[in-house]
Design a protein around this motif. Structure first.
Motif, PDB file in Angstrom:
ATOM      1  N   ASP A 141       0.845  -1.198   0.000  1.00  0.00           N
ATOM      2  CA  ASP A 141       0.000   0.000   0.000  1.00  0.00           C
ATOM      3  C   ASP A 141       0.880   1.248   0.000  1.00  0.00           C
ATOM      4  O   ASP A 141       2.054   1.206   0.341  1.00  0.00           O
ATOM      5  N   GLY A 142       0.303   2.388  -0.362  1.00  0.00           N
ATOM      6  CA  GLY A 142       1.076   3.618  -0.501  1.00  0.00           C
ATOM      7  C   GLY A 142       0.781   4.654   0.549  1.00  0.00           C
ATOM      8  O   GLY A 142       1.000   5.846   0.309  1.00  0.00           O
ATOM      9  N   LYS A 143       0.291   4.239   1.724  1.00  0.00           N
ATOM     10  CA  LYS A 143      -0.123   5.214   2.733  1.00  0.00           C
ATOM     11  C   LYS A 143       1.031   6.087   3.193  1.00  0.00           C
ATOM     12  O   LYS A 143       0.877   7.286   3.409  1.00  0.00           O
ATOM     13  N   TYR A 144       2.201   5.484   3.370  1.00  0.00           N
ATOM     14  CA  TYR A 144       3.376   6.231   3.836  1.00  0.00           C
ATOM     15  C   TYR A 144       4.456   6.132   2.755  1.00  0.00           C
ATOM     16  O   TYR A 144       5.535   5.589   2.982  1.00  0.00           O
ATOM     17  N   LYS A 145       4.164   6.704   1.607  1.00  0.00           N
ATOM     18  CA  LYS A 145       5.040   6.560   0.448  1.00  0.00           C
ATOM     19  C   LYS A 145       6.441   7.091   0.718  1.00  0.00           C
ATOM     20  O   LYS A 145       7.442   6.482   0.336  1.00  0.00           O
ATOM     21  N   GLU A 146       6.556   8.219   1.415  1.00  0.00           N
ATOM     22  CA  GLU A 146       7.871   8.824   1.627  1.00  0.00           C
ATOM     23  C   GLU A 146       8.752   7.964   2.521  1.00  0.00           C
ATOM     24  O   GLU A 146       9.984   8.038   2.460  1.00  0.00           O
ATOM     25  N   LEU A 147       8.131   7.113   3.374  1.00  0.00           N
ATOM     26  CA  LEU A 147       8.900   6.253   4.273  1.00  0.00           C
ATOM     27  C   LEU A 147       9.228   4.911   3.638  1.00  0.00           C
ATOM     28  O   LEU A 147       9.980   4.125   4.224  1.00  0.00           O
ATOM     29  N   ASN A 148       8.665   4.642   2.477  1.00  0.00           N
ATOM     30  CA  ASN A 148       8.831   3.336   1.836  1.00  0.00           C
ATOM     31  C   ASN A 148       9.136   3.488   0.352  1.00  0.00           C
ATOM     32  O   ASN A 148       8.704   2.691  -0.476  1.00  0.00           O
ATOM     33  N   ALA A 149       9.880   4.531   0.002  1.00  0.00           N
ATOM     34  CA  ALA A 149      10.168   4.828  -1.397  1.00  0.00           C
ATOM     35  C   ALA A 149      11.186   3.845  -1.977  1.00  0.00           C
ATOM     36  O   ALA A 149      11.890   3.137  -1.254  1.00  0.00           O
ATOM     37  N   GLU A 150      11.257   3.832  -3.296  1.00  0.00           N
ATOM     38  CA  GLU A 150      12.207   2.959  -3.989  1.00  0.00           C
ATOM     39  C   GLU A 150      13.643   3.412  -3.711  1.00  0.00           C
ATOM     40  O   GLU A 150      13.910   4.607  -3.544  1.00  0.00           O
ATOM     41  N   PRO A 151      14.583   2.472  -3.662  1.00  0.00           N
ATOM     42  CA  PRO A 151      15.970   2.836  -3.347  1.00  0.00           C
ATOM     43  C   PRO A 151      16.625   3.641  -4.458  1.00  0.00           C
ATOM     44  O   PRO A 151      16.199   3.608  -5.610  1.00  0.00           O
ATOM     45  N   VAL A 152      17.671   4.359  -4.084  1.00  0.00           N
ATOM     46  CA  VAL A 152      18.466   5.143  -5.032  1.00  0.00           C
ATOM     47  C   VAL A 152      19.823   4.460  -5.175  1.00  0.00           C
ATOM     48  O   VAL A 152      20.529   4.260  -4.174  1.00  0.00           O
ATOM     49  N   VAL A 153      20.179   4.092  -6.402  1.00  0.00           N
ATOM     50  CA  VAL A 153      21.466   3.442  -6.665  1.00  0.00           C
ATOM     51  C   VAL A 153      22.396   4.472  -7.296  1.00  0.00           C
ATOM     52  O   VAL A 153      22.131   4.967  -8.392  1.00  0.00           O
ATOM     53  N   PRO A 154      23.502   4.833  -6.627  1.00  0.00           N
ATOM     54  CA  PRO A 154      24.393   5.852  -7.190  1.00  0.00           C
ATOM     55  C   PRO A 154      25.117   5.363  -8.436  1.00  0.00           C
ATOM     56  O   PRO A 154      25.454   4.180  -8.546  1.00  0.00           O
ATOM     57  N   GLN A 155      25.358   6.265  -9.367  1.00  0.00           N
ATOM     58  CA  GLN A 155      26.077   5.912 -10.579  1.00  0.00           C
ATOM     59  C   GLN A 155      27.544   5.632 -10.264  1.00  0.00           C
ATOM     60  O   GLN A 155      28.138   6.233  -9.374  1.00  0.00           O
ATOM     61  N   GLY A 156      28.108   4.690 -11.025  1.00  0.00           N
ATOM     62  CA  GLY A 156      29.533   4.402 -10.896  1.00  0.00           C
ATOM     63  C   GLY A 156      29.882   3.403  -9.804  1.00  0.00           C
ATOM     64  O   GLY A 156      31.073   3.198  -9.525  1.00  0.00           O
ATOM     65  N   PHE A 157      28.884   2.778  -9.205  1.00  0.00           N
ATOM     66  CA  PHE A 157      29.134   1.799  -8.140  1.00  0.00           C
ATOM     67  C   PHE A 157      28.333   0.529  -8.449  1.00  0.00           C
ATOM     68  O   PHE A 157      27.299   0.258  -7.815  1.00  0.00           O
ATOM     69  N   PRO A 158      28.813  -0.278  -9.399  1.00  0.00           N
ATOM     70  CA  PRO A 158      28.042  -1.459  -9.830  1.00  0.00           C
ATOM     71  C   PRO A 158      27.818  -2.480  -8.722  1.00  0.00           C
ATOM     72  O   PRO A 158      26.868  -3.262  -8.778  1.00  0.00           O
ATOM     73  N   GLN A 159      28.685  -2.494  -7.715  1.00  0.00           N
ATOM     74  CA  GLN A 159      28.558  -3.468  -6.624  1.00  0.00           C
ATOM     75  C   GLN A 159      27.686  -2.951  -5.492  1.00  0.00           C
ATOM     76  O   GLN A 159      27.501  -3.640  -4.475  1.00  0.00           O
ATOM     77  N   TRP A 160      27.152  -1.742  -5.647  1.00  0.00           N
ATOM     78  CA  TRP A 160      26.451  -1.073  -4.546  1.00  0.00           C
ATOM     79  C   TRP A 160      25.327  -1.922  -3.945  1.00  0.00           C
ATOM     80  O   TRP A 160      25.299  -2.194  -2.749  1.00  0.00           O
TER      81      TRP A 160
END
Length: 366
Positions: A141-160
């Motif tokens: 569910d999307g009730k608390y979207k800001e607390l359960n957002a999709e992760p951010v993968v930084p560029q240039g770190f393939p093993q992240w």
């Protein structure tokens, strides 16, 4: 604990793979669970050793995150998500504000600390950077979207993703062991706490402080605060500086032995126990030991970014915080800790430390 004693330490080997749903059948396990619960009540923190969570994992994580924080500020700013209250991706230096800067109750707590155990003065926002990486599944569910957002993968770190998921998962597993043991020690059902953690907004949340810029003796890297979540767990940092306050007001420098982890009680655990366990106060300050470690790192050509190895474990956003079992009832605890959705509690705390605007989550920790 007597003055000068190290933080209490527990070996969690007897709990690994153990099913406590039919009760505790071993005196040794019962003693371990009672010891963990008593320690959380008396000190708010403890050190644990967990099979399968070793120093090599922590080192691989620290190497990766040191490289990330060592980038330019411009590169890291691409990974910020202020629209999600910085609950995924990077949080820049100068954004997170210690609660004691604006909260009169927190300021009174600081003022009441005993002589010789005072906190460093809080004068502004923390100089540290942070990165939030979600650990474990999130609710549909999307009730608390800001607390359960999709992760951010930084560029240039393939093993992240692989490194972060591995370390974060192991740390969260250690928290679940402690939460189960503590529940038994508190006289609750073994899953009383862990079932509330399912689909929680758990975060692997390393902080990064550039000691090349902020390495002067006495510099406050993270001002006096408690953590808003359930339980916080730390691996070893390569630079000292973390101090915790015990329930009796003593300030203790943290020294985590190799292969061990530090756990601290957060505000949500205080809520669930009706104040039987108090959220632990702590700070990160540049000390002589920090400076000495930085000098050795500089001589060896190593990174001068002080990185914490931290996971914030949470109650799921839609679960209701209230004192559990014997901690409940209609007394003072019920009045002080009224039924509140964990997502609402986190949002309120985030506003207080300037990570959330509009109204003003993750951990608010080291």
């Amino acid at each position: 604990m007597a003055p000068g004693d190290p933080l209490p330490s527990f070996d969690l080997v007897p709990l690994v793979g153990l099913d406590l749903s039919d009760g505790v059948k071993s005196d040794a396990v019962r003693e371990l669970c009672t010891g963990i619960a008593d320690c959380l009540h008396e000190t708010g923190c403890l050190i644990v050793r967990v099979p399968g969570v070793d120093e090599a994992d922590n080192d691989a994580f620290l190497d990766l995150v040191e490289s990330y924080f060592g980038q330019s500020d411009e590169a890291k700013m691409q990974d910020t998500r202020p629209q999600f209250s910085y609950q995924v991706g990077a949080t820049p230096s100068g954004v997170e504000t210690p609660r004691c800067l604006v909260d009169p109750d927190c300021q009174r707590t600081m003022a009441d600390l005993p002589a010789g155990h005072k906190a460093a003065p809080v004068t502004g926002a923390d100089v540290k950077w942070r990165y939030f990486w979600r650990v474990g599944p999130r609710p549909s569910d999307g009730k608390y979207k800001e607390l359960n957002a999709e992760p951010v993968v930084p560029q240039g770190f393939p093993q992240w993703a692989a490194v972060m998921d591995s370390w974060g998962g192991k740390m969260l597993g250690a928290v679940q062991l402690v939460a189960t043991a503590a529940a038994v020690g508190f006289g609750l059902e073994p899953d009383a706490i862990t079932k509330l953690m399912a689909f929680g907004p758990h975060l692997l949340a390393p902080t990064g402080s550039d000691l090349a810029k902020h390495g002067a003796l006495g510099t406050v890297l993270a001002g006096f605060h408690y953590d808003l979540n359930l339980l916080t767990i730390h691996g070893r940092s390569r630079f000292p500086g973390l101090h915790v306050w015990l329930r009796d007001g003593r300030r203790v420098p943290v020294r985590v032995p190799a292969g061990c982890l530090l756990l601290q009680a957060g505000r949500q655990l205080e809520w669930l126990t009706g104040g039987h366990v108090k959220a632990g106060w702590h700070e990160v300050v540049v000390t002589e030991a920090t400076s000495e470690a930085a000098a050795r790192a500089s001589e060896a050509g190593r990174s001068l970014w002080r990185v914490s190895s931290t996971v914030f474990a949470h109650v799921a956003s839609a679960q209701v915080l209230r004192p559990l079992g014997r901690f409940g009832g209609a007394g003072a605890a019920a009045a002080a800790y009224p039924p509140t959705e964990a997502g609402v509690q986190v949002q309120q705390e985030l506003e207080a430390i300037s990570l959330r605007k509009g109204g003003g989550g993750g951990g608010g920790g080291e």
